[in-house]
Enzyme design. Structure first.
Site, PDB file in Angstrom:
ATOM      1  N   SER A  87      -3.986 -19.650 -15.376  1.00 54.06           N
ATOM      2  CA  SER A  87      -4.976 -20.140 -16.311  1.00 54.06           C
ATOM      3  C   SER A  87      -4.355 -20.254 -17.675  1.00 54.06           C
ATOM      4  CB  SER A  87      -5.989 -19.138 -16.381  1.00 54.06           C
ATOM      5  OG  SER A  87      -6.956 -19.500 -17.430  1.00 54.06           O
ATOM      6  N   GLY A 138     -11.087 -24.431 -20.118  1.00 56.28           N
ATOM      7  CA  GLY A 138     -12.395 -25.040 -19.819  1.00 56.28           C
ATOM      8  C   GLY A 138     -13.632 -24.094 -20.400  1.00 56.28           C
ATOM      9  N   ASN A 140      -8.444 -17.666 -12.117  1.00 61.27           N
ATOM     10  CA  ASN A 140      -7.283 -18.355 -11.791  1.00 61.27           C
ATOM     11  C   ASN A 140      -6.119 -17.816 -11.813  1.00 61.27           C
ATOM     12  OD1 ASN A 140      -5.659 -20.583 -11.593  1.00 61.27           O
ATOM     13  ND2 ASN A 140      -6.528 -21.743 -13.512  1.00 61.27           N
TER      14      ASN A 140
END
Length: 923
Positions: free
Chosen positions: A175, A400, A172
């Site tokens: 992130s 996550g 990402n």
């Protein structure tokens, strides 16, 4: 977004039921209505069908499933926010705005504290989802005065936290490398009045080390990309990030999707809006740049093996942190050791000095981030409003589940956090479902699901869990290492079915795991952790000499980051793992105390490409997010449930007994409707307040009938509406005309009465004045006398003589005794006025004529018979003809200068000179 997709979205405006007729084209908007709900392939097919149509949101009941599109869709405009504002949850297509609005209205109108949990693996779009959630709440909660200021500060906290807490990873570009929970406080009107942010487990190891293709925290690159050369010169920084060790390790200093220059401008603007002073902002940049300079420090070994540092590396750090050079040098090359009897400085080796430098850099950045969050909280709590009732909406945006090629202590903590959140999700979902069936008196069979409590206990159980074993290993006497920690894990929990090490596997299995690794079977899959660094990162040790040096800084922010109370405390500071476990336990209590809403984010592929749907990756996420279990729970009993009032209101037109109005209890009306539609006993059940439909086909059939019936209803409603509108318009016009006529008549009568009363009053005053006209001026006759005066003056003004001839005869005069004296004065004044005006108009010749006439009148009037006839003839001053006058003017009136005394005058002499010798003519 494609225009056709926007048209499709608008056609779905009636929600789940009204969109059922389009289910074959774009899938179903709610997975609960999926016919083959137990088949994961059907689940993925529906997800893919909607994703390809740019419909990235789908519901599972009240849970929103979000797919990261990796492109701009244009579905987050202010107009769309207004469209979702105040609308029932299922009336519009699935959207994160619907989740936000549903939670906001429950908080505002029902007084229930809310929290929105956004979960998913790195790159799934959690950060963007939280930003859109926050923007929607800010948009819908008012824009007046102090509310607008708080709203802006809530929004501006995002770019600041992203700059200091986000970084580019292999998964990402933006992130979140920390966990964030934000509580937003609202008053009884639903206006934001404050907020509070909690941060969890900042990945501070990234400050000194990051992997290939990754970057350090955004703020470092943003600062160097600043076009403020004066600032960079003051900080002694170069604009090239490749020159700095802490920024160039991943060989990815520039990211195509990120404009560091614009982002830095946004951060500076946000700090200003948040109320940061110029001194506070400069302290931020000083600390950030000091960390970069720390990375440039190079150590050399002296002859005795101890480390030394070139003063050139010390100077910028000293100037930026406002710490003396001696203290900086001593702190980076010596370790402070304190015993019961004495305190002394022990020199460090090069390896120890590098560790101290990196530890100081990590601690400084971590504490700066903590100070920043604290400062943001004080800015968000500056609301002047005070209200006894305040409701809270929480927003959780936390890292996550992570499975990298090399997983360390940070990934262990992150995945443990996700285990706790998954446990909370399953518990609250099942509990709410069970409570609903129980409260409605509906029987159902429980659904089997994986309870990850066993994994949470494996990590956090006291004295037996991995966290406890790690803490014990950190504090035990002796030389504790990562290897001894792994050995103790094998000894303590080696028999656990979710724990695997190298020694526990067979020959083939040992090829997949190293000797210094252990593997946990998480709910999201197997994750292999490398124990290297577990002890050091958990200890989070920072040499006392570094704390003491920072505490002596002249910068108040640096001193606040390293408080003196920490130096005075004799207690061993809690380990990083314990701090995280305690903060996570506190977070769970907070979330349990609120009513949750869920957004489950899914990453469609690992390459961050739009329109690419990777079945394997998505299948794995669907599995570990527990979406299929959640769907089965929702469908275990009945796929559709609505309150009697809502169901009856929508479908009552399908039954003659309930259309157009049902006057009995709603439950009886629903039962009559279901019987008319031919529902069998196994297709539906009625609870205490809700109707439960078991099969989607039943609902589809009912909805299709409703769609057909709508055409008939539209005609009826149109006719009734036109009748109603026109009748209402007629009644309004009739009422208006009646009111207007009544008021106009009243006004006319009022005017007549007022006029009549005035006339009576005038006549009465006139009569009394006439009767007392001979008396001196008094109250009885003053009005009459004034009238006489006015009448006399008005009459006189209309009949004044226009000539002085026979003036006395033409003067109108008056018979009123009251005006006799005034009449004489006015007569004399007017005659004088007319005479003066007449005289002003006379020429010089006329004045001469009148003077001569007056003189002649005195001499001849009454004495000469021919005098009256001569009055009208003017006197002539010459008897010359016009031709003679012209000659006279030409020849005699022209003066010719004479050279001397006149002795002789010839015939052509000047007329005026000759004229002097003519005797003056007498009249």
């Amino acid at each position: 977004m494609d225009k056709s997709v926007l048209i499709k979205r608008q056609s779905f405006k009636s929600g789940v039921e009204s969109a059922l007729h389009a289910r074959d084209q774009t899938g179903v908007q709610d997975f609960v209505l999926l016919e083959d709900y137990t088949n994961v392939e059907a689940f993925l097919d529906n997800l893919k069908k909607r994703f390809k149509a740019d419909l990235i949101y789908t519901y599972i009941g009240s849970v929103a499933v979000s797919m990261n599109p990796y492109k701009q869709l244009g579905i987050y405009s202010t107009d769309l926010m207004e469209e979702y504002k105040g609308v029932n949850f299922y009336e519009l297509p699935p959207h994160i705005f619907a989740i936000a609005d549903n939670a906001y209205r429950a908080m505002k109108y029902e007084g229930r504290d809310q929290c929105v949990l956004i979960s998913g693996e790195s790159g799934a779009g959690k950060t963007e989802a939280s930003k859109f959630m926050l923007k929607y709440i800010a948009q819908c909660s008012g824009h007046a005065g102090d509310v607008d200021r708080v709203r802006n500060r809530l929004l501006q906290s995002n770019p600041v936290l992203e700059a200091f807490g986000n970084a580019r990873t292999s998964r990402n570009d933006n992130s979140s490398r920390f966990g964030k929970y934000m509580d937003i406080e609202f008053d009884f009107r639903g206006a934001p009045v404050g907020g509070h942010i909690k941060n969890y487990l900042l990945e501070k190891s990234r400050v000194v080390c990051h992997s290939e293709g990754e970057r350090n925290f955004h703020i470092f690159y943003q600062l160097l990309a600043s076009r403020d050369q004066k600032l960079l010169s003051e900080l002694e920084l170069s604009s090239n990030p490749k020159e700095y060790l802490f920024l160039s390790q991943g060989n990815s200093t520039h990211v195509r999707s990120i404009n560091d220059t614009d982002e830095f401008t946004t951060v500076r603007k946000a700090l200003k809006i948040l109320g940061f002073t110029q001194e506070e902002s400069m302290s931020l940049w000083h600390v950030v740049s000091a960390i970069l300079h720390l990375g440039q420090v190079q150590h050399t070994a002296r002859s005795d093996g101890h480390a030394s540092i070139d003063p050139a590396f010390i100077k910028p750090i000293s100037q930026l942190l406002l710490i003396s050079k001696e203290n900086v040098d001593l702190a980076l090359t010596h370790r402070s050791i304190e015993t019961i009897r004495e305190k002394f400085m022990s020199p460090l080796t090069v390896e120890q000095a590098v560790y101290a430098r990196d530890a100081f850099a990590k601690a400084t950045y971590s504490r700066l981030f903590t100070w920043l969050v604290k400062r943001l909280n004080s800015s968000l709590q500056e609301s002047k409003q005070k209200d006894s009732r305040r409701n809270v909406m929480g927003l959780l945006d936390i890292y996550g589940f992570e499975i990298f090629g090399l997983n360390g202590f940070e990934q262990f903590c992150i995945n443990y956090c996700n285990e706790k959140l998954q446990q909370l999700f399953i518990e609250l979902t099942l509990r709410s479902e069970q409570e609903e069936y129980r409260s409605e008196g509906i029987e159902w069979e429980p659904v089997e699901y994986f309870d990850n409590k066993i994994i949470c206990d494996l990590v956090e159980e006291k004295h037996k869990g991995i966290m406890s074993i790690l803490d014990e290993e950190c504090v035990r006497p002796g030389d504790a290492t990562d290897d001894t920690f792994l050995e103790k894990l094998v000894t303590s929990i080696g028999e656990h079915k979710h724990f695997i090490t190298h020694q526990m596997l067979d020959y083939e299995g040992r090829k997949t795991i190293e000797r210094n690794q252990f593997r946990l079977l998480h709910y999201a899959g197997e994750v292999t952790y490398t124990t290297v660094g577990f002890i050091d990162k958990n200890n989070d040790m920072l040499y006392r000499s570094l704390k003491e040096a920072a505490n002596m800084s002249a910068d108040p922010i640096v001193r606040e980051m390293f408080p003196e109370s920490e130096l005075l405390s004799q207690k061993r500071p809690p380990t990083a793992g314990t701090q995280f476990k305690d903060s996570l336990s506190e977070l769970m209590k907070i979330l349990h105390s609120k009513e949750p809403s869920y957004v489950r984010c899914i990453k469609p592929n690992d390459s961050k490409m739009p329109n690419k749907f990777d079945d394997k990756i998505i299948r794995h996420q669907v599995q570990y997010l527990g979406l299929m279990e959640n769907l089965r729970v929702r469908r275990a009993g009945f796929c559709y449930r609505r309150t009697f009032e809502v169901f009856l209101k929508r479908y009552k037109c399908l039954c003659p007994a309930t259309w157009p109005e049902w006057n009995g209890p709603p439950k009886q009306g629903v039962e009559s409707l279901c019987q008319h539609l031919g529902y069998t006993s196994d297709q539906y059940k009625t609870g205490r307040t809700k109707l439960f439909i078991r099969f989607p086909e039943t609902l589809f059939k009912t909805e299709d009938l409703y769609q057909q019936k709508k055409h008939d209803l539209a005609t009826i409603i149109s006719a009734k509406w036109k009748m109603y509108v026109n009748r209402k318009k007629y009644q309004q016009l009739r009422w208006a005309s009646t009111v207007f006529a009544t008021n106009w008549k009243r006004l006319q009568v009022q005017r007549y009465v007022a006029k009549y009363k005035k006339a009576v009053f005038v006549v009465r005053k006139f009569i009394i004045g006439f009767m007392n006209r001979s008396k001196p001026k008094c109250e009885e006759n003053i009005y009459f006398l004034d009238f006489v005066r006015v009448n006399y003056l008005m009459k006189l003004s209309r009949s004044l003589p226009s000539s002085l001839v026979a003036y006395d005869e033409k003067w109108p005069g008056t018979r009123s005794q009251a005006m006799m004296e005034a009449d004489q004065h006015l007569k004399a004044m007017y005659r004088l006025h007319r005479t003066r005006n007449f005289m002003r108009k006379l020429t010089k010749e006329d004045r001469t004529q009148y003077t001569l006439k007056l003189a002649a009148s005195d001499l001849f009037r009454g004495k000469k018979e021919t005098y009256p006839a001569s009055v009208a003839r003017p006197y002539l001053n010459t008897h010359l003809s016009r031709e003679d006058m012209r000659l006279k003017e030409t020849h005699f009136d022209v003066k010719v200068p004479s050279p001397g005394k006149l002795k002789y005058c010839p015939p052509h002499a000047r007329a005026q000179d000759w004229h002097h010798h003519i005797p003056e003519r007498r009249l």
